[in-house]
Design an enzyme around this catalytic site. Sequence first.
Site, mmCIF file in Angstrom:
data_model
loop_
_atom_site.group_PDB
_atom_site.id
_atom_site.type_symbol
_atom_site.label_atom_id
_atom_site.label_comp_id
_atom_site.label_asym_id
_atom_site.label_seq_id
_atom_site.Cartn_x
_atom_site.Cartn_y
_atom_site.Cartn_z
ATOM 1 N N LYS A 204 -12.255 -3.490 8.231
ATOM 2 C CA LYS A 204 -12.211 -4.320 7.031
ATOM 3 C C LYS A 204 -13.337 -5.342 7.002
ATOM 4 O O LYS A 204 -13.886 -5.730 8.033
ATOM 5 C CB LYS A 204 -10.861 -5.027 6.909
ATOM 6 C CG LYS A 204 -10.558 -6.037 8.000
ATOM 7 C CD LYS A 204 -9.181 -6.686 7.768
ATOM 8 C CE LYS A 204 -8.818 -7.627 8.917
ATOM 9 N NZ LYS A 204 -7.504 -8.279 8.708
ATOM 10 N N CYS B 208 0.785 -1.244 0.000
ATOM 11 C CA CYS B 208 0.000 0.000 0.000
ATOM 12 C C CYS B 208 0.819 1.297 0.000
ATOM 13 O O CYS B 208 0.523 2.201 -0.792
ATOM 14 C CB CYS B 208 -1.030 -0.013 1.124
ATOM 15 S SG CYS B 208 -0.598 -0.942 2.587
ATOM 16 N N ARG C 288 7.067 -11.241 5.245
ATOM 17 C CA ARG C 288 6.697 -10.935 6.623
ATOM 18 C C ARG C 288 7.313 -11.986 7.535
ATOM 19 O O ARG C 288 7.283 -13.175 7.219
ATOM 20 C CB ARG C 288 5.174 -10.940 6.801
ATOM 21 C CG ARG C 288 4.459 -9.879 5.990
ATOM 22 C CD ARG C 288 2.948 -9.940 6.166
ATOM 23 N NE ARG C 288 2.283 -9.021 5.263
ATOM 24 C CZ ARG C 288 0.956 -8.949 5.113
ATOM 25 N NH1 ARG C 288 0.170 -9.755 5.814
ATOM 26 N NH2 ARG C 288 0.426 -8.079 4.266
ATOM 27 N N HIS D 178 -5.385 -1.383 -4.685
ATOM 28 C CA HIS D 178 -5.838 -0.244 -3.896
ATOM 29 C C HIS D 178 -6.675 0.659 -4.786
ATOM 30 O O HIS D 178 -6.252 1.017 -5.881
ATOM 31 C CB HIS D 178 -4.651 0.503 -3.295
ATOM 32 C CG HIS D 178 -3.893 -0.346 -2.324
ATOM 33 N ND1 HIS D 178 -2.821 -1.135 -2.720
ATOM 34 C CD2 HIS D 178 -4.080 -0.585 -1.005
ATOM 35 C CE1 HIS D 178 -2.380 -1.803 -1.674
ATOM 36 N NE2 HIS D 178 -3.119 -1.488 -0.620
ATOM 37 N N ASP E 148 -3.036 -8.065 -4.880
ATOM 38 C CA ASP E 148 -3.321 -6.867 -4.092
ATOM 39 C C ASP E 148 -3.798 -5.734 -5.003
ATOM 40 O O ASP E 148 -3.360 -5.618 -6.151
ATOM 41 C CB ASP E 148 -2.033 -6.453 -3.382
ATOM 42 C CG ASP E 148 -2.286 -5.592 -2.163
ATOM 43 O OD1 ASP E 148 -3.457 -5.422 -1.792
ATOM 44 O OD2 ASP E 148 -1.301 -5.106 -1.584
ATOM 45 N N HIS F 274 -8.261 -0.775 0.422
ATOM 46 C CA HIS F 274 -7.314 -1.876 0.246
ATOM 47 C C HIS F 274 -8.146 -3.120 -0.059
ATOM 48 O O HIS F 274 -9.091 -3.416 0.670
ATOM 49 C CB HIS F 274 -6.520 -2.126 1.529
ATOM 50 C CG HIS F 274 -5.801 -0.945 2.068
ATOM 51 N ND1 HIS F 274 -4.425 -0.881 2.152
ATOM 52 C CD2 HIS F 274 -6.259 0.233 2.579
ATOM 53 C CE1 HIS F 274 -4.071 0.272 2.702
ATOM 54 N NE2 HIS F 274 -5.164 0.966 2.967
ATOM 55 N N GLN G 113 0.675 -11.357 -3.125
ATOM 56 C CA GLN G 113 -0.743 -11.025 -2.985
ATOM 57 C C GLN G 113 -1.335 -10.597 -4.319
ATOM 58 O O GLN G 113 -0.658 -9.957 -5.130
ATOM 59 C CB GLN G 113 -0.922 -9.864 -2.005
ATOM 60 C CG GLN G 113 -0.614 -10.189 -0.565
ATOM 61 C CD GLN G 113 -0.805 -8.968 0.323
ATOM 62 O OE1 GLN G 113 -0.227 -7.915 0.065
ATOM 63 N NE2 GLN G 113 -1.612 -9.096 1.352
#
Length: 648
Positions: free
Chosen positions: A475, A344, A373, A395, A393, A521, A391
């Site tokens: 979320k 992000c 991570r 945004h 992912d 997100h 991911q």
Amino acid sequence: MAQISLTFPDGNARSYDAGVTPAQVASSISTSLAKKAISATVNDKHWDLQWPIDGDATIAIHTMKDEVQANELIRHDLAHVMARAVQEIWPDTKVTIGPVIENGWYYDFDRAEPFTPEDLGAIEKKMKEIINKRDEVRTEVWERDRAIQHYTDNNEPYKVELIESIPGDEPLRMYWHGDWQDLCRGPHLQHTGQLPGDAFKLMSIAGAYWRGDSSRAMLQRIYGVAFTGKEKLKAHLTMLEEAAKRDHRKLGREMDLFHMQEEAPGQIFWHPNGWKIYTQLQDYMRRQQERGGYVEVNTPQVVDRKLWEASGHWEKYQENMFIVEVDEEHAREKAVNALKPMNCPCHVQIFNQGLKSYRDLPLRMAEFGSCNRYEPSGALHGIMRVRGFTQDDAHIFCAEDQIEAETKKFIDFLSVIYKDLGFEKFSVKFSDRPEKRSGSDEVWDKSEAALKAATEAAGCAYELNPGEGAFYGPKLEFVLTDAIGRDWQCGTLQVDFVLPERLDATYIGADGAKHRPVMLHRATLGSFERFIGILIEEHAGKLPFWLAPRQVVVASITSDADDYVMEVVAELKKAGVRAEADIRNEKINYKVREHSVGKVPVILAVGHREVEERTVSVRRLGEKQTKVESLENVTKALAVEATPPDLL
């Protein structure tokens, strides 16, 4: 004596003497309820039948029909009964803690000799003897000094340490199950005979450091499972057997998909078969995102700590980040960077390049972002829980009045993808503000209200998941249920007013002034690694044909058919089917068995007759019967099956 008023679930209220216990309340209602009662809920707290009630309260009496409360008590009492059984068999064993966990409990012991699998049977037998004794369970409240002295006299140092670590000077609750005693908050059943002796099982033995500290003593942990009845236990054990058959680690070896090794903990070595699944799934997601109006980007793996400090991740998430120190041209101080744990902040950097107008919104920015991570080694689990992952992912930068439409659009987008991948239904959890968070309460109020309104407007029911939001915003969590009833949290949608503010993201509104965008997100699959693990277990390795890494094996029955085998393979490949030949000098039954273990969906066997007739003998995975069909028809049919669902 002072009177108190107790209000029952039906709204009726009765007066009782202050200090009345739920057991006495149950007796005042009926003899049968008094016999069946196991606990109560008093002012929304689970309450032991022996505990006094000193003031006005709401009350509900529970019996074994109340599944949630019954399971909690059964599992908690069995932890104590197991500890008692262990100490009766091996008196020198020292006890520590034994909490309830999902579907059961565990208890940690300090014993010189290691427990063996055979010992579990002896412990179970002793537990059933204790249950059959129907020993009374009683409780007392002791002063702290008295409790410490008691455990010191009985050579139970772990209990002494536990008491000394409890803050404050409040009295402590002690429980007896017959003559055996433990420190415990409770509640508990009223006698051991209330436990279902045929609905529990001891499952395994593991090592566990005292209080999770590797510098402390290594204890022995015994796990058990328990339910309200033997049929539920049987169903659970059957599910565990099925889960073992579906274990993605086992199937990963059999299908030659991936491996992991100690030189790269939490990282995956993808083999050609596994990487084919990965790339097929990624290609599918890329096409769906393009249709959904996303632009794809790619951002750096290593980013200076300054960005993570600005975004708030350095303060809130540093313990999960891999730190990289670089000696920049022998500078006096090393440059401190971090491998990105999420994408992000980098996406905001792209958004911030050049002026953005309200006409550019919503801007849907996607990345197949490789993240790292730190996960404790004990938490790693195959490809389901790793340290390095990618991911799907994205945004979405939008205005406040676009949150509702974008939420609905994403839920529709996600629903199509899950259906294509074999999941017809999903549930939704709403996770609100965590204790450790960024942003003011006013911002959180606005974020939570916006996401709730958008979710409800999209017609999506949800259950509350308190305190589990991200540190920057609330979320939605999208939860899939697999073929054997397990839940997997995969997709997420988070509303974030904080990060655009911290990283100074702006757009020019219709009024010509600068405004902050809202940042949504979102992830659909979550991580590719975990989702592939879920797919493997959901389908027990028998992946949908379009995702199967090895779709067809053409196997020769006799060496005279080798040339025709290669011709069949060429035709299938030309039609877009992943096909390979097996012309080894082995019997056809051996080949079929080997490729069935490898979960190849279709095996085409070719012998003299098939060569002469230009046919193939078709065997599908899981079917015992074979069918002879023309090469032309089989090629056409398999070409359709090999087509991803979004391209049909």
